[in-house]
Design an enzyme around this catalytic site. Structure first.
Site, PDB file in Angstrom:
ATOM      1  N   THR A 263      76.548  44.350   5.030  1.00  0.00           N
ATOM      2  CA  THR A 263      76.309  44.023   3.631  1.00  0.00           C
ATOM      3  C   THR A 263      77.625  44.109   2.869  1.00  0.00           C
ATOM      4  O   THR A 263      78.419  45.009   3.097  1.00  0.00           O
ATOM      5  CB  THR A 263      75.292  45.011   3.022  1.00  0.00           C
ATOM      6  OG1 THR A 263      74.025  44.820   3.643  1.00  0.00           O
ATOM      7  CG2 THR A 263      75.144  44.803   1.524  1.00  0.00           C
ATOM      8  N   ARG A 291      61.012  40.169   4.176  1.00  0.00           N
ATOM      9  CA  ARG A 291      61.491  41.503   3.802  1.00  0.00           C
ATOM     10  C   ARG A 291      62.633  41.388   2.783  1.00  0.00           C
ATOM     11  O   ARG A 291      63.528  40.580   2.923  1.00  0.00           O
ATOM     12  CB  ARG A 291      61.984  42.254   5.043  1.00  0.00           C
ATOM     13  CG  ARG A 291      62.530  43.669   4.747  1.00  0.00           C
ATOM     14  CD  ARG A 291      64.035  43.691   4.625  1.00  0.00           C
ATOM     15  NE  ARG A 291      64.565  45.061   4.451  1.00  0.00           N
ATOM     16  CZ  ARG A 291      65.844  45.362   4.281  1.00  0.00           C
ATOM     17  NH1 ARG A 291      66.748  44.396   4.265  1.00  0.00           N
ATOM     18  NH2 ARG A 291      66.234  46.620   4.135  1.00  0.00           N
ATOM     19  N   ASP A 294      67.505  46.450  -0.712  1.00  0.00           N
ATOM     20  CA  ASP A 294      68.010  46.918  -2.000  1.00  0.00           C
ATOM     21  C   ASP A 294      69.040  45.997  -2.625  1.00  0.00           C
ATOM     22  O   ASP A 294      69.253  46.028  -3.838  1.00  0.00           O
ATOM     23  CB  ASP A 294      68.613  48.319  -1.843  1.00  0.00           C
ATOM     24  CG  ASP A 294      69.859  48.311  -0.956  1.00  0.00           C
ATOM     25  OD1 ASP A 294      69.773  47.760   0.158  1.00  0.00           O
ATOM     26  OD2 ASP A 294      70.899  48.862  -1.357  1.00  0.00           O
ATOM     27  N   GLY A 315      73.564  50.123   3.190  1.00  0.00           N
ATOM     28  CA  GLY A 315      72.956  51.118   4.067  1.00  0.00           C
ATOM     29  C   GLY A 315      71.482  50.847   4.295  1.00  0.00           C
ATOM     30  O   GLY A 315      71.057  49.698   4.370  1.00  0.00           O
ATOM     31  N   GLY A 317      68.309  50.061   3.276  1.00  0.00           N
ATOM     32  CA  GLY A 317      67.838  49.479   2.031  1.00  0.00           C
ATOM     33  C   GLY A 317      66.597  50.106   1.451  1.00  0.00           C
ATOM     34  O   GLY A 317      66.513  50.349   0.238  1.00  0.00           O
TER      35      GLY A 317
END
Length: 403
Positions: A263, A291, A294, A315, A317
């Protein structure tokens, strides 16, 4: 928007040699940042909760980026070519954003420019190089926020925007909404002139290998009677692959690490002391279609508020959503009077691991104080200071957990 057939994936089953990468930190263009000070804690073992101090990483930072937190790059197993590729990728993003700031541009424009560079780089799990869903497709998420008025925009589950962060910016600037998802987000971007691609644009061998490894793990779990088809939350943002050295092809796509939670994100402060943050991701390897993590959620993966902080997270999410990670950092600074380092440490190191996941955040205060705490073994990130010094960090000994 009609779903495109996935017949293009069939030839990819002839996989190339698997590669493993680890994340470290090193300076570019004369920047410091090789190792951590002697009084900082050693990296924690995988699965072990780290302990350390809440201290800023740097001062006078104007822009920072991250390329994901997760299984760290191993210095001993990382080829010079792969190390250079990761450092160059982070540095290119920093230069792109800093170029905007140097011309008097806004922090919002700067973070978008930096993230677009990372989305275009197949080393990272965003845009080109995004991970695969369980049905061997790609669904991408992104968000952007400016601190002056708390305006924000986000897209989730897009399948055809070349640069999802540009889609998020369009939502912020050209709609009354904050978040658009799926086909509607893709169509909105296309109507506003954003570049579109077919699904095969996002494909890379490393991410395909990671999906195949995840499928094999599911198969093994079912054979042992302990699996449930891969929907038990053990997927990782980035995936896993067997260890190996560099391939004959030293292009960024071939050097990509299937292990890193790639990410990407950026935070910046401009000449007016206005803050902005942006985040973009392909999500989790082998995730269920639909899905959303975050990264596109304001207050979880991205937050910016003048007077407190610009923050971008990476990380686990689901844990960052449940812990409202980035907005909590801002709230601790605003309502408790915490500094950026202590607030970020409180959230990332003290609170979120108790919810069952790890990761990291880049957090920048209006005065240029910067911190990048993480509870994961490593986090790829870098920053540029107001005098133009660029620092990149990709190895665990450069960024011990918690520091």
């Amino acid at each position: 928007m009609r779903r495109r057939p996935l017949t293009w994936l069939i030839p990819a089953l002839a996989t190339a040699a698997a590669v493993t990468v680890t994340v470290l930190a090193v300076p570019l263009d004369g920047g410091a940042g090789g190792g951590a000070p002697d009084d900082r804690p050693a990296p924690a073992a995988h699965g072990e909760r780290p302990t350390g101090k809440a201290e800023p990483d740097a001062q006078d930072v104007v822009l920072a980026v991250h390329g994901g937190a997760g299984t760290a790059l191993d210095r001993d197993k990382t080829s010079p070519e792969r190390e250079k590729a990761y450092r160059d990728g982070l540095a290119a993003a920093l230069r792109a954003g800093n170029k905007v700031l140097g011309k008097g541009g806004s922090s919002t424009d700067a973070v978008q420019a930096a993230v677009e560079k990372l989305e275009d780089n197949p080393l990272f799990n965003a845009g080109k190089g995004a991970v695969f869903t369980a049905d061997a497709g790609h669904e991408l998420d992104a968000s952007i926020m400016r601190g002056t008025d708390l305006r924000a925009g986000a897209v989730a589950g897009v399948k055809s925007l070349r640069n999802p962060i540009a889609g998020a910016r369009a939502v912020m600037d050209k709609s009354p909404h904050v978040l658009l998802a799926g086909e509607g987000a893709d169509d909105f971007g296309a109507r506003h002139g954003l570049r579109t691609v077919t699904q095969d644009y996002y494909w890379t061998q490393a991410r395909w290998d990671a999906l195949m490894a995840a499928k094999e793990q599911e198969k093994d779990d079912r054979a042992r009677g302990g699996g449930n088809g891969g929907s038990d939350g053990r997927r990782t943002e980035g995936g896993r692959t067997a260890e190996g050295g560099p391939t004959a092809d030293d292009s960024p796509a071939a050097l990509a690490d299937a292990q890193s939670k790639g990410t990407v994100g950026a935070v910046a402060v401009d000449r007016k002391r206005d803050l902005a943050a942006a985040t973009s991701t392909g999500g989790m390897t082998n995730k269920l279609p639909g899905r959303v993590g975050d990264s596109p959620l304001i207050g979880s993966g991205t937050y910016a508020k003048n007077g407190t902080v610009a923050a971008s997270a990476t990380g686990a999410g689901e844990v960052f959503i449940r812990g409202a990670a980035t907005s909590t950092i801002s709230n601790l600074m605003e309502f408790k009077g915490a500094g950026v380092a202590s607030a970020a440490y409180e959230v990332i190191v003290k609170r979120l691991p108790g919810l069952g996941g790890d990761g990291g955040v880049i957090a920048l205060a209006p005065d240029g104080e910067f911190d990048a705490p993480h509870s994961s073994p490593g986090m790829l990130h870098g920053y540029v200071t107001k005098d133009g010094k660029i620092v990149t960090k990709i190895f665990p000994d450069e960024t011990p957990p918690n520091t």
